[in-house]
Design a protein around this motif. Structure first.
Motif, PDB file in Angstrom:
ATOM      1  N   PHE A  56       6.542   2.214   8.325  1.00  0.00           N
ATOM      2  CA  PHE A  56       5.740   3.355   8.745  1.00  0.00           C
ATOM      3  C   PHE A  56       4.378   2.877   9.252  1.00  0.00           C
ATOM      4  CE2 PHE A  56       2.600   6.691   7.821  1.00  0.00           C
ATOM      5  CZ  PHE A  56       3.142   7.744   8.540  1.00  0.00           C
ATOM      6  N   ALA A  57       3.777   1.936   8.534  1.00  0.00           N
ATOM      7  CA  ALA A  57       2.485   1.394   8.943  1.00  0.00           C
ATOM      8  C   ALA A  57       2.626   0.528  10.185  1.00  0.00           C
ATOM      9  CB  ALA A  57       1.863   0.592   7.802  1.00  0.00           C
ATOM     10  N   MET A  58       3.679  -0.283  10.241  1.00  0.00           N
ATOM     11  CA  MET A  58       3.862  -1.203  11.354  1.00  0.00           C
ATOM     12  C   MET A  58       4.179  -0.493  12.665  1.00  0.00           C
ATOM     13  SD  MET A  58       3.034  -3.992  10.189  1.00  0.00           S
ATOM     14  CE  MET A  58       2.824  -4.882   8.643  1.00  0.00           C
ATOM     15  N   CYS A  59       4.628   0.740  12.578  1.00  0.00           N
ATOM     16  CA  CYS A  59       4.934   1.517  13.785  1.00  0.00           C
ATOM     17  C   CYS A  59       3.696   2.218  14.343  1.00  0.00           C
ATOM     18  CB  CYS A  59       6.029   2.539  13.492  1.00  0.00           C
ATOM     19  SG  CYS A  59       7.669   1.811  13.288  1.00  0.00           S
ATOM     20  N   GLY A  60       2.531   1.898  13.811  1.00  0.00           N
ATOM     21  CA  GLY A  60       1.298   2.449  14.347  1.00  0.00           C
ATOM     22  C   GLY A  60       0.904   3.793  13.784  1.00  0.00           C
ATOM     23  N   ASN A  61       1.497   4.176  12.658  1.00  0.00           N
ATOM     24  CA  ASN A  61       1.198   5.478  12.065  1.00  0.00           C
ATOM     25  C   ASN A  61      -0.023   5.451  11.146  1.00  0.00           C
ATOM     26  OD1 ASN A  61       3.461   7.116  13.106  1.00  0.00           O
ATOM     27  ND2 ASN A  61       4.700   5.650  11.978  1.00  0.00           N
ATOM     28  N   VAL A  62      -0.512   4.249  10.825  1.00  0.00           N
ATOM     29  CA  VAL A  62      -1.685   4.099   9.961  1.00  0.00           C
ATOM     30  C   VAL A  62      -2.805   3.449  10.767  1.00  0.00           C
ATOM     31  CG1 VAL A  62      -2.597   3.025   7.862  1.00  0.00           C
ATOM     32  CG2 VAL A  62      -0.258   3.908   7.894  1.00  0.00           C
ATOM     33  N   TRP A  63      -4.011   3.977  10.646  1.00  0.00           N
ATOM     34  CA  TRP A  63      -5.186   3.448  11.359  1.00  0.00           C
ATOM     35  C   TRP A  63      -5.296   1.950  11.095  1.00  0.00           C
ATOM     36  CZ3 TRP A  63      -8.415   5.622  14.827  1.00  0.00           C
ATOM     37  CH2 TRP A  63      -9.653   5.017  15.059  1.00  0.00           C
ATOM     38  N   GLU A  64      -5.539   1.181  12.136  1.00  0.00           N
ATOM     39  CA  GLU A  64      -5.505  -0.274  12.043  1.00  0.00           C
ATOM     40  C   GLU A  64      -6.415  -0.802  10.936  1.00  0.00           C
ATOM     41  OE1 GLU A  64      -3.999  -3.911  12.811  1.00  0.00           O
ATOM     42  OE2 GLU A  64      -3.355  -2.043  13.806  1.00  0.00           O
ATOM     43  N   GLU A  65      -7.617  -0.242  10.809  1.00  0.00           N
ATOM     44  CA  GLU A  65      -8.556  -0.721   9.791  1.00  0.00           C
ATOM     45  C   GLU A  65      -8.078  -0.411   8.373  1.00  0.00           C
ATOM     46  OE1 GLU A  65     -12.397   0.865  10.597  1.00  0.00           O
ATOM     47  OE2 GLU A  65     -12.483   0.044  12.632  1.00  0.00           O
ATOM     48  N   ASP A  66      -7.171   0.564   8.228  1.00  0.00           N
ATOM     49  CA  ASP A  66      -6.679   0.957   6.905  1.00  0.00           C
ATOM     50  C   ASP A  66      -5.342   0.309   6.562  1.00  0.00           C
ATOM     51  OD1 ASP A  66      -8.877   2.625   6.889  1.00  0.00           O
ATOM     52  OD2 ASP A  66      -7.744   4.397   7.505  1.00  0.00           O
ATOM     53  N   LYS A  67      -4.726  -0.353   7.548  1.00  0.00           N
ATOM     54  CA  LYS A  67      -3.331  -0.791   7.404  1.00  0.00           C
ATOM     55  C   LYS A  67      -3.117  -1.736   6.222  1.00  0.00           C
ATOM     56  CE  LYS A  67      -1.019  -1.693  11.122  1.00  0.00           C
ATOM     57  NZ  LYS A  67      -0.547  -2.394  12.344  1.00  0.00           N
ATOM     58  N   GLN A  68      -3.923  -2.791   6.121  1.00  0.00           N
ATOM     59  CA  GLN A  68      -3.681  -3.782   5.069  1.00  0.00           C
ATOM     60  C   GLN A  68      -3.861  -3.178   3.679  1.00  0.00           C
ATOM     61  OE1 GLN A  68      -2.346  -6.929   5.563  1.00  0.00           O
ATOM     62  NE2 GLN A  68      -2.064  -6.629   3.364  1.00  0.00           N
ATOM     63  N   GLU A  69      -4.902  -2.375   3.511  1.00  0.00           N
ATOM     64  CA  GLU A  69      -5.122  -1.734   2.211  1.00  0.00           C
ATOM     65  C   GLU A  69      -3.994  -0.753   1.891  1.00  0.00           C
ATOM     66  OE1 GLU A  69      -8.772   0.435  -0.254  1.00  0.00           O
ATOM     67  OE2 GLU A  69      -8.999  -0.070   1.858  1.00  0.00           O
ATOM     68  N   TYR A  70      -3.495  -0.055   2.916  1.00  0.00           N
ATOM     69  CA  TYR A  70      -2.355   0.851   2.740  1.00  0.00           C
ATOM     70  C   TYR A  70      -1.123   0.069   2.268  1.00  0.00           C
ATOM     71  CZ  TYR A  70       1.730   3.597   4.189  1.00  0.00           C
ATOM     72  OH  TYR A  70       2.941   4.239   4.221  1.00  0.00           O
ATOM     73  N   LEU A  71      -0.853  -1.072   2.909  1.00  0.00           N
ATOM     74  CA  LEU A  71       0.309  -1.891   2.538  1.00  0.00           C
ATOM     75  C   LEU A  71       0.162  -2.433   1.119  1.00  0.00           C
ATOM     76  CD1 LEU A  71       0.846  -3.829   5.887  1.00  0.00           C
ATOM     77  CD2 LEU A  71       2.308  -2.025   4.944  1.00  0.00           C
ATOM     78  N   ASN A  72      -1.048  -2.808   0.735  1.00  0.00           N
ATOM     79  CA  ASN A  72      -1.278  -3.291  -0.632  1.00  0.00           C
ATOM     80  C   ASN A  72      -1.044  -2.179  -1.647  1.00  0.00           C
ATOM     81  OD1 ASN A  72      -2.007  -5.765   0.431  1.00  0.00           O
ATOM     82  ND2 ASN A  72      -4.198  -5.359   0.352  1.00  0.00           N
ATOM     83  N   PHE A  73      -1.543  -0.981  -1.329  1.00  0.00           N
ATOM     84  CA  PHE A  73      -1.437   0.146  -2.257  1.00  0.00           C
ATOM     85  C   PHE A  73       0.008   0.602  -2.426  1.00  0.00           C
ATOM     86  CE2 PHE A  73      -1.429   4.686  -3.282  1.00  0.00           C
ATOM     87  CZ  PHE A  73      -2.280   4.726  -4.366  1.00  0.00           C
ATOM     88  N   THR A  74       0.784   0.574  -1.352  1.00  0.00           N
ATOM     89  CA  THR A  74       2.167   1.067  -1.407  1.00  0.00           C
ATOM     90  C   THR A  74       3.172  -0.034  -1.725  1.00  0.00           C
ATOM     91  OG1 THR A  74       2.359   0.795   1.000  1.00  0.00           O
ATOM     92  CG2 THR A  74       1.704   2.974   0.175  1.00  0.00           C
ATOM     93  N   ASN A  75       2.689  -1.216  -2.023  1.00  0.00           N
ATOM     94  CA  ASN A  75       3.595  -2.304  -2.402  1.00  0.00           C
ATOM     95  C   ASN A  75       4.333  -1.940  -3.691  1.00  0.00           C
ATOM     96  OD1 ASN A  75       3.955  -4.957  -4.165  1.00  0.00           O
ATOM     97  ND2 ASN A  75       4.092  -5.534  -2.005  1.00  0.00           N
ATOM     98  N   ILE A  76       5.653  -2.006  -3.660  1.00  0.00           N
ATOM     99  CA  ILE A  76       6.464  -1.570  -4.803  1.00  0.00           C
ATOM    100  C   ILE A  76       6.134  -2.362  -6.064  1.00  0.00           C
ATOM    101  CG2 ILE A  76       8.815  -1.443  -5.720  1.00  0.00           C
ATOM    102  CD1 ILE A  76       8.246   0.758  -3.763  1.00  0.00           C
ATOM    103  N   ASP A  77       5.922  -3.656  -5.936  1.00  0.00           N
ATOM    104  CA  ASP A  77       5.609  -4.476  -7.118  1.00  0.00           C
ATOM    105  C   ASP A  77       4.260  -4.074  -7.714  1.00  0.00           C
ATOM    106  OD1 ASP A  77       7.973  -5.917  -6.962  1.00  0.00           O
ATOM    107  OD2 ASP A  77       7.107  -7.434  -5.631  1.00  0.00           O
TER     108      ASP A  77
END
Length: 428
Positions: free
Chosen positions: A186-207
């Motif tokens: 979802f993030a990689m398809c451009g649905n998340v603001w670029e500046e927020d992407k890495q923090e979004y991926l960290n927050f939604t990481n299943i582990d």
């Protein structure tokens, strides 16, 4: 002996309509029907998905429920859920009978005998009871607040959708049957603001989520910007353990709501508040509060850099105020402030008291700094009466900015004494 026909009739009394449906072919056979003209018209459909579309097109589904009704009753979606092992699917919506809307519970039951050789399941529609009405009303209110509600099983990396944004269940939008992959794509398809992407991926990481909820039952929240309706808007993602949660079955609920209007307003208010806290309103320069909170911490042992300080004290401000009035005094202060800005730039100038100013130069060689001080001093000396007396101090590795300021202040007093010697009438 128990009369099976009696039991069947009693059960059917509470059911509005019921059909058996072939999941492989879409064929259906109604065991009990609703005797209305609309139903008879819709029953001309040969496949169950066509029948459901016909019902929706007749306008009997409440407008607020139509999109969710079509998603939950989509035949391909139903097949996917059953193939994933679901044995019981439930969805509630409002249907109109005459002039009244009634809550209907739509239930799909997969019998134990279901399989490749027996692909038949049961579809049934029944009127919801009063408790269910209240629950659905509560959920409807919740749905107006949250645009996305998903039940996620962290243990199996799977999920159940309760509500989603309209176009989110598309492969090109990153949709996937695994929760972790869906989050990532979802993030990689451009649905998340670029500046927020890495923090979004960290927050939604299943582990990360597994570890968090294993150690805490507290809900967590993350604000980010996501694409909604062709524009990026601020949303809040809130995660909370489900009542089904256990260490061996980590089930959580995900809620997403739009906070753009409120949050943007808060950001603007915060920026305005920060401006008034840190800025001298008369001159537009930084104020003493900014110096104490930024300069003192920035120029410290943790950040040892070459720094030059210019300390300036206005000449004759009291006389201007006493003779010409405070309005003229304010003009005098603004004129000197503008002189500082034109020479050094606004971002390094600070008014620390009524007639005292500071200028700092960071990462500058001593020779370059002294040249700047000399040129500024000459500029003041060219005036009929210098507007201010100044002093300067430079240090290669500053560890306490206050000590450097005191050194510059001491140099300023020497310049002030020379000013009084030239203009003794100014001495007070």
């Amino acid at each position: 002996m128990l009369d099976k026909h009696f039991v069947l009739e009693a059960l059917l009394d509470d059911i509005m309509k019921v059909a058996k449906v072939n999941i492989q072919t879409g064929e259906y056979v109604f065991i009990k029907e609703i005797d209305t003209a609309i139903e008879k018209k819709c029953l001309k459909a040969k496949k169950i998905d066509e029948y459901i579309r016909n019902i929706a097109q007749e306008g009997v589904i409440h407008p607020q429920d139509i999109s969710e009704f079509l998603r939950h009753t989509d035949f391909d979606n139903i097949c996917r859920q059953i193939h994933k092992g679901k044995r019981h699917l439930v969805h509630s919506y409002r249907r109109r009978f005459g002039d009244i809307y009634t809550w209907i519970t739509f239930v799909i039951t997969v019998p134990k005998t279901y399989g490749k050789d027996n692909p038949w399941v049961i579809f049934r529609w029944e009127e919801s009871d009063d408790d269910h009405h209240m629950l659905e009303d509560s959920l409807r209110i919740l749905s107006t607040i949250y645009h996305k509600i998903v039940k996620i099983n962290l243990t199996t990396d799977s999920y159940e959708i309760i509500k989603v944004y309209g176009d989110e269940m598309k492969r090109e939008q990153g949709f996937d049957e695994k929760a972790s992959v869906w989050f990532n794509q979802f993030a990689m398809c451009g649905n998340v603001w670029e500046e927020d992407k890495q923090e979004y991926l960290n927050f939604t990481n299943i582990d990360f989520l597994k570890k968090h909820f294993k150690n805490s039952s507290q809900y967590i929240r993350y604000r980010y910007r996501r694409m909604t309706g062709g524009e990026f808007r601020w949303v809040s993602m809130e995660l909370i353990p489900s009542i089904e949660y256990s260490e061996d079955n980590q089930v959580i609920m995900l809620y997403i709501r739009d906070i753009d209007d409120i949050y943007v307003s808060e950001l603007h208010y915060q920026k305005k508040l920060e401006y008034y806290c840190n800025t001298d309103i008369m001159t537009g320069l930084w104020n003493r509060y900014y110096y104490n909170n930024y300069c003192v911490s920035h120029f410290s042992q943790e950040n040892p850099v070459p720094v030059g300080i210019i300390f300036a004290d206005l000449n004759g401000l009291k006389q201007v105020n006493d003779v010409k009035g405070h309005a003229e005094g304010d003009k005098f202060i603004k004129a000197f402030s503008q002189m500082l800005v034109e020479t050094f730039g606004r971002t390094v100038c600070c008014r620390i008291s009524g007639d005292e100013f500071l200028v700092w130069q960071e990462n500058i060689r001593e020779e370059d700094f002294q040249n700047k001080v000399h040129l500024f001093h000459e500029k003041l000396e060219q005036q009929e009466k210098p507007m201010a007396s100044i002093g300067a101090a430079w240090c290669e590795v500053v560890r306490d900015i206050d000590d450097l300021v005191k050194e510059a202040e001491a140099a300023m007093y020497k310049d002030k004494q020379r000013y009084y010697e030239r203009f003794p009438e100014e001495h007070r």
